[in-house]
Design an enzyme around this catalytic site. Structure first.
Site, short mmCIF file in Angstrom:
data_model
loop_
_atom_site.label_atom_id
_atom_site.label_comp_id
_atom_site.label_asym_id
_atom_site.label_seq_id
_atom_site.Cartn_x
_atom_site.Cartn_y
_atom_site.Cartn_z
N TYR A 1 -8.09 -2.08 10.59
CA TYR A 1 -7.24 -2.86 11.51
C TYR A 1 -5.90 -2.19 11.76
O TYR A 1 -5.16 -2.56 12.68
CB TYR A 1 -7.04 -4.30 11.00
CG TYR A 1 -6.37 -4.40 9.64
CD1 TYR A 1 -5.03 -4.09 9.47
CD2 TYR A 1 -7.09 -4.82 8.53
CE1 TYR A 1 -4.42 -4.18 8.23
CE2 TYR A 1 -6.50 -4.92 7.29
CZ TYR A 1 -5.16 -4.60 7.14
OH TYR A 1 -4.56 -4.68 5.91
N GLU A 2 -5.55 -1.18 10.96
CA GLU A 2 -4.30 -0.43 11.22
C GLU A 2 -4.47 0.52 12.40
O GLU A 2 -3.50 1.13 12.84
CB GLU A 2 -3.90 0.37 9.98
CG GLU A 2 -3.49 -0.50 8.80
CD GLU A 2 -3.24 0.34 7.56
OE1 GLU A 2 -2.16 0.92 7.45
OE2 GLU A 2 -4.15 0.42 6.70
N HIS B 1 0.85 -1.19 0.00
CA HIS B 1 0.00 0.00 0.00
C HIS B 1 0.89 1.24 0.00
O HIS B 1 1.45 1.61 1.03
CB HIS B 1 -0.91 0.01 1.23
CG HIS B 1 -1.86 -1.13 1.26
ND1 HIS B 1 -3.13 -1.04 0.76
CD2 HIS B 1 -1.71 -2.38 1.69
CE1 HIS B 1 -3.72 -2.21 0.89
NE2 HIS B 1 -2.89 -3.05 1.46
N MET C 1 -11.27 -7.38 4.42
CA MET C 1 -11.14 -6.44 5.55
C MET C 1 -11.20 -4.99 5.08
O MET C 1 -10.59 -4.11 5.70
CB MET C 1 -9.80 -6.70 6.27
CG MET C 1 -9.57 -8.15 6.66
SD MET C 1 -7.90 -8.41 7.28
CE MET C 1 -7.80 -10.21 7.29
N SER C 2 -11.90 -4.73 4.00
CA SER C 2 -11.90 -3.36 3.45
C SER C 2 -13.20 -3.08 2.70
O SER C 2 -14.20 -3.76 2.90
CB SER C 2 -10.71 -3.20 2.49
OG SER C 2 -10.91 -3.97 1.32
N HIS D 1 -6.77 0.70 6.22
CA HIS D 1 -7.65 -0.34 6.77
C HIS D 1 -7.94 -0.01 8.23
O HIS D 1 -7.08 0.53 8.93
CB HIS D 1 -6.96 -1.70 6.69
CG HIS D 1 -6.69 -2.16 5.31
ND1 HIS D 1 -5.56 -1.80 4.62
CD2 HIS D 1 -7.41 -2.96 4.47
CE1 HIS D 1 -5.59 -2.35 3.41
NE2 HIS D 1 -6.70 -3.05 3.30
N HIS E 1 -0.17 -12.77 4.53
CA HIS E 1 -0.29 -11.60 3.66
C HIS E 1 0.46 -11.84 2.34
O HIS E 1 0.00 -11.41 1.28
CB HIS E 1 0.24 -10.35 4.36
CG HIS E 1 0.01 -9.08 3.58
ND1 HIS E 1 -1.25 -8.69 3.15
CD2 HIS E 1 0.86 -8.12 3.16
CE1 HIS E 1 -1.13 -7.55 2.48
NE2 HIS E 1 0.12 -7.17 2.47
N ALA F 1 -8.69 -7.36 -2.34
CA ALA F 1 -8.30 -8.77 -2.30
C ALA F 1 -9.23 -9.44 -1.30
O ALA F 1 -9.55 -8.86 -0.26
CB ALA F 1 -6.85 -8.89 -1.83
N ASN G 1 -7.43 -16.28 -2.49
CA ASN G 1 -7.27 -17.58 -1.82
C ASN G 1 -8.63 -18.12 -1.45
O ASN G 1 -9.63 -17.39 -1.43
CB ASN G 1 -6.44 -17.39 -0.53
CG ASN G 1 -7.07 -16.37 0.40
OD1 ASN G 1 -6.88 -15.16 0.22
ND2 ASN G 1 -7.84 -16.82 1.35
#
Ligand code: HPA
Length: 279
Positions: A88-89, A64, A214-215, A86, A250, A116, A238
């Site tokens: 989670y950051e 990113h 997650m986005s 994100h 990741h 993704a 995946n």
């Protein structure tokens, strides 16, 4: 009331206009993990580091970059956020609003989002693309929490039809003309950063979701709130945990997005062309 002090997106858009005065984007693009290659295809590009833009958060993870790239993809004038933040950051969900609202302030009335994602069905093919037809917000938060900013939209925005049906049609047609197989489905967003357990993957599939990530959902909510038309594509990097004999990472996500990057770029370019020509 347009107030620079109370609206970071207004200040950021003014900065962008000062740095790229000849660019008038009409389509905003947000690139997911490992999908930044599309930004390199933009012609007459002006790239602005997020650090130069007031209110813009700085992304913290590999894959990113954190640049706003303005320019042309074919005949389409685009503004591309290469480097998503994100939740989670540790960023507040409301921070995402600044990025999307800056695109809106710059004149973008259409938003194309990529991400993704892991598939929730064992027959999905890693490296394939999925047209998002709807979403489920399981992030436990929402970017519109807090005082509503009436300058952008209503307190209680509707989320039915969030993924514009006419834009979905254009993506299907573009995929057919390029010979790209495009599956369709519901994207479910979790906060992360853990990948799911196999039990979670089984239960999310039963809830009616087809892919998990997650986005995307925060950006789509902000875009719909201010009336932008939205289209979105997941790169299936995946199979969800437990559906294949592997432990997720990741690097795994980045490898999976590499496999699909060429198809996604071709599809994105054809798509923005179509909607520019039909505008
Ligand atoms: N789960 C959640 N997010 C993801 C995945 C996954 O399996 N793959 C890529 N992003």
């Amino acid at each position: 009331m347009d107030d620079l002090a109370t609206d970071p997106a207004l200040a950021a858009a003014e900065r962008v206009r000062a740095l790229a005065p000849h660019h008038t984007p009409s389509i905003g693009i947000i690139l997911g993990s490992g999908l930044g290659g599309l930004a390199d295809r933009i012609e007459d590009a002006v790239a602005i580091d997020y650090r130069e833009l007031p209110g813009f958060p700085v992304p913290t993870i590999a894959g990113h970059a954190g640049r706003l790239v303005l320019g042309r993809l074919g005949r389409a004038n685009v503004a591309c956020l290469a480097g998503r933040v994100h939740l989670y950051e540790g960023h507040a969900a409301s921070t995402v609003a600044v990025l999307v609202r800056t695109l809106h302030r710059l004149g973008c009335r259409t938003l194309f989002v990529t991400n993704a994602a892991g598939a929730l069905h064992a027959d999905a093919v890693p490296g394939s693309l999925m047209l998002i037809t709807d979403h489920i917000n399981f992030m436990g938060t929402n970017p519109l929490v807090g005082r509503n900013d009436e300058r952008y939209g209503p307190r209680f925005p509707a989320m039915s039809g969030a993924y514009d049906v006419a834009l979905q049609r254009e993506l299907r047609s573009a995929a057919i003309s390029l010979g790209i197989t495009l599956r369709e489905g519901v994207y479910l967003a979790l906060l992360g950063p853990c990948f799911e357990t196999p039990a979670e993957i089984r239960s999310l599939a039963r809830l009616g979701a087809d892919a998990v990530g997650m986005s995307t959902v925060p950006e789509v909510i902000v875009a719909r709130h201010c009336g932008m038309r939205v289209a979105a594509i997941s790169v299936i990097t995946n199979l969800g945990a437990g559906l294949a004999d592997e432990v997720l990472s990741h690097e795994h996500t980045l490898r999976g997005s590499d496999a699909a990057a060429a198809d996604l770029q071709r599809l994105a370019i054809a798509f923005v062309q179509r909607i520019t020509d039909s505008a």
